[in-house]
Design an enzyme around this catalytic site. Structure first.
Site, PDB file in Angstrom:
ATOM      1  N   GLU A  35      39.271  35.624 -35.775  1.00 58.87           N
ATOM      2  CA  GLU A  35      38.886  36.215 -34.497  1.00 58.87           C
ATOM      3  C   GLU A  35      39.059  35.227 -33.357  1.00 58.87           C
ATOM      4  OE1 GLU A  35      36.302  38.096 -37.730  1.00 58.87           O
ATOM      5  OE2 GLU A  35      37.088  36.126 -37.209  1.00 58.87           O
ATOM      6  N   PRO A  53      43.677  27.237 -50.144  1.00 60.49           N
ATOM      7  CA  PRO A  53      42.475  28.081 -50.212  1.00 60.49           C
ATOM      8  C   PRO A  53      41.956  28.417 -48.829  1.00 60.49           C
ATOM      9  CG  PRO A  53      41.948  25.811 -50.778  1.00 60.49           C
ATOM     10  CD  PRO A  53      43.449  25.884 -50.639  1.00 60.49           C
ATOM     11  N   ARG A  54      41.409  29.614 -48.691  1.00 58.06           N
ATOM     12  CA  ARG A  54      40.870  30.042 -47.401  1.00 58.06           C
ATOM     13  C   ARG A  54      39.789  29.086 -46.917  1.00 58.06           C
ATOM     14  NH1 ARG A  54      41.984  32.601 -42.729  1.00 58.06           N
ATOM     15  NH2 ARG A  54      40.160  33.649 -41.844  1.00 58.06           N
ATOM     16  N   GLY A  87      43.281  23.526 -40.359  1.00 57.65           N
ATOM     17  CA  GLY A  87      44.159  23.498 -39.200  1.00 57.65           C
ATOM     18  C   GLY A  87      45.604  23.172 -39.501  1.00 57.65           C
ATOM     19  N   GLU A  88      46.008  23.219 -40.775  1.00 59.74           N
ATOM     20  CA  GLU A  88      47.391  22.862 -41.117  1.00 59.74           C
ATOM     21  C   GLU A  88      48.171  24.026 -41.733  1.00 59.74           C
ATOM     22  OE1 GLU A  88      48.006  18.227 -41.693  1.00 59.74           O
ATOM     23  OE2 GLU A  88      47.165  19.164 -43.503  1.00 59.74           O
ATOM     24  N   ASN A 136      45.384  37.810 -42.407  1.00 58.58           N
ATOM     25  CA  ASN A 136      46.336  38.178 -41.369  1.00 58.58           C
ATOM     26  C   ASN A 136      47.774  37.850 -41.794  1.00 58.58           C
ATOM     27  OD1 ASN A 136      47.737  38.651 -39.032  1.00 58.58           O
ATOM     28  ND2 ASN A 136      46.636  37.172 -37.781  1.00 58.58           N
ATOM     29  N   GLU A 148      50.641  35.695 -39.137  1.00 58.13           N
ATOM     30  CA  GLU A 148      50.805  34.252 -38.960  1.00 58.13           C
ATOM     31  C   GLU A 148      52.028  33.740 -39.719  1.00 58.13           C
ATOM     32  OE1 GLU A 148      46.097  33.132 -38.275  1.00 58.13           O
ATOM     33  OE2 GLU A 148      46.992  32.910 -40.253  1.00 58.13           O
TER      34      GLU A 148
END
Length: 429
Positions: A61, A266-267, A308-309, A333, A336
């Site tokens: 989000e 992993p998320r 962030g990668e 999503n 991306e």
């Protein structure tokens, strides 16, 4: 009635809420340095001038709100912008990506005392609420203060819609407090209206306006040199069970693609240390990104357990499986990966992106599989067939970039509401 009951329970249940938060903090799910923010204590002063508060629950989000934040910062320099999120991961990501001049805070836990403390300090002149996280105490208090409230990128999944239909006495009054609700799709807008939102429209999905995920060029260059011409595929934003599945698929695929590297991201990056021994138990040589290890020739699986990668890993892998879609539920999503030209493969459980998935699959911009075996066959085929892989990646890229105009539509629709909020703020000052 139910909302009153909820407000009473969250008021009387203070000790249980404190216990819950303490356990979250012990597990690393709360920021110990900024923990008071979760109780409504601001860590910075409120800036002078009209202030718009944007709430985005987590990483997805908040990323979808970044283009809007940048636009407002550039076109309305007199406007102060506050972004709240609820997770440690999103806060760390926003620390690097939030436009200069914007403020980040953790959203307070939905207890009346914490909520009022937060609102008393920040005194927002307008609130923009992202997607589908409806907190009763917060939304009720915002409405009582007569602050204009707009839902952006509103989403109501099939499961949520069925659930809310049984609790119209809760969702109806909450949605009635919104001045305007903008659904991601026309179906979302119609469901919001049916559930009680007074003004609903669909201008498009703001996720289409997001720029490509960034990547450090030096790190990307080093990894590409190490990989050379090895075949690579990526299981992205995986959830429990999907990492073991990726390990099994590696053994199957490596027989047909010598030198294959499987990348698993992993998320939740903090799971990396617990996942490594489980993956090594599958008789795989594992390299872990968070430990600075590289995917040398002997490595079978590269564990991308850093925050962030994701943009880095997407640029390394021409074939991407979207996690939480085969074993989990809801999906992640797919735009991306598609935006960076990857050949995207998804499982059947993409409820959170149902309309987007339907359009991508029917338009040849992604592939959808129904089982682990079908995923293995599909990844195998895409790794072998460069022409199909490139065609799928090109169609995905075109799909992901064709609707960036949605940001202009949303900004134009918000303009009169923002103008009115600024005028009222200046009048009060």
């Amino acid at each position: 009635m139910l909302i009153s009951l909820y407000r009473g329970v969250t008021t009387l249940g203070g000790p249980l809420i404190d216990l819950y938060l303490g356990r979250r903090k012990a597990r690393g799910k709360e920021d110990p340095l900024r923990f008071p923010e979760r109780r409504g204590h601001a860590s910075v002063p409120r800036p002078h001038g009209p202030l718009v508060w944007i709430h985005a629950a987590s990483v997805g989000e908040s990323l979808s709100m970044l283009p809007l934040l940048r636009h407002l910062r550039e076109t309305r320099p007199g406007l102060r912008l506050l972004l709240t999120t609820g997770t440690v991961t999103s806060a760390r990501m926003m620390a690097d990506r939030l436009p200069e001049g914007c403020t980040h805070q953790y959203v307070p836990v939905d207890r009346i005392r914490f909520v009022r403390r937060f609102l008393d300090h920040w005194r927002p002149d307008m609130v923009l609420w992202a997607e589908s996280e409806f907190w009763p105490n917060m939304l009720t208090e915002v409405r009582r203060r007569r602050v204009p409230l707009v839902l952006l990128n509103g989403r109501v999944s099939d499961r949520s819609y069925r659930s809310w239909q049984r609790f119209r006495g809760v969702i109806g009054p909450l949605l009635a407090g919104f001045t305007l609700c903008l659904g991601q799709t026309q179906d979302d807008a119609e469901r919001l209206a049916t559930l009680g939102a007074p003004a609903c429209e669909c201008l498009g999905n703001l996720k289409f306006a997001a720029p490509p995920l960034p990547a450090d060029e030096d790190a990307l260059g080093r990894l590409r040199r190490v990989l050379g011409d090895r075949p690579v595929w990526l299981a992205a934003s995986t959830h429990a069970g999907e990492e073991e599945m990726a390990a099994r698929l590696h053994h199957t695929l490596a027989q047909k693609h010598p030198g294959l590297l499987t990348i698993v991201v992993p998320r939740h990056a903090h799971r990396g240390d617990e996942l490594r021994p489980e993956l090594e138990a599958e008789d795989l040589v594992v390299a872990q990104r968070s430990r600075g290890e590289m995917p040398e020739a002997k490595v079978d699986l590269f564990l991308g357990d850093t925050m962030g990668e994701m943009g880095l890993f997407f640029r390394l892998a021409p074939v991407v499986f979207v996690g939480k879609s085969l074993i989990g539920h809801g999906g992640q999503n797919p735009l991306e990966a598609a935006r960076l030209g990857c050949a995207v493969v998804m499982g059947p459980h993409m409820d959170n992106f149902a309309e987007m998935t339907r359009r991508m699959v029917t338009g040849g911009a992604a592939l959808q599989v129904g089982s682990e075996g079908e995923l293995a066959l599909t990844v195998d085929r895409l790794l072998r067939d460069e022409a199909e892989r490139r065609h799928l990646g090109d169609r995905g890229h075109d799909f992901a970039t064709q609707e960036m105009v949605v940001l202009e539509r949303v900004v134009d629709r918000l303009a009169p509401l923002l103008d009115a909020a600024e005028r009222q703020a200046h009048a009060r000052a």
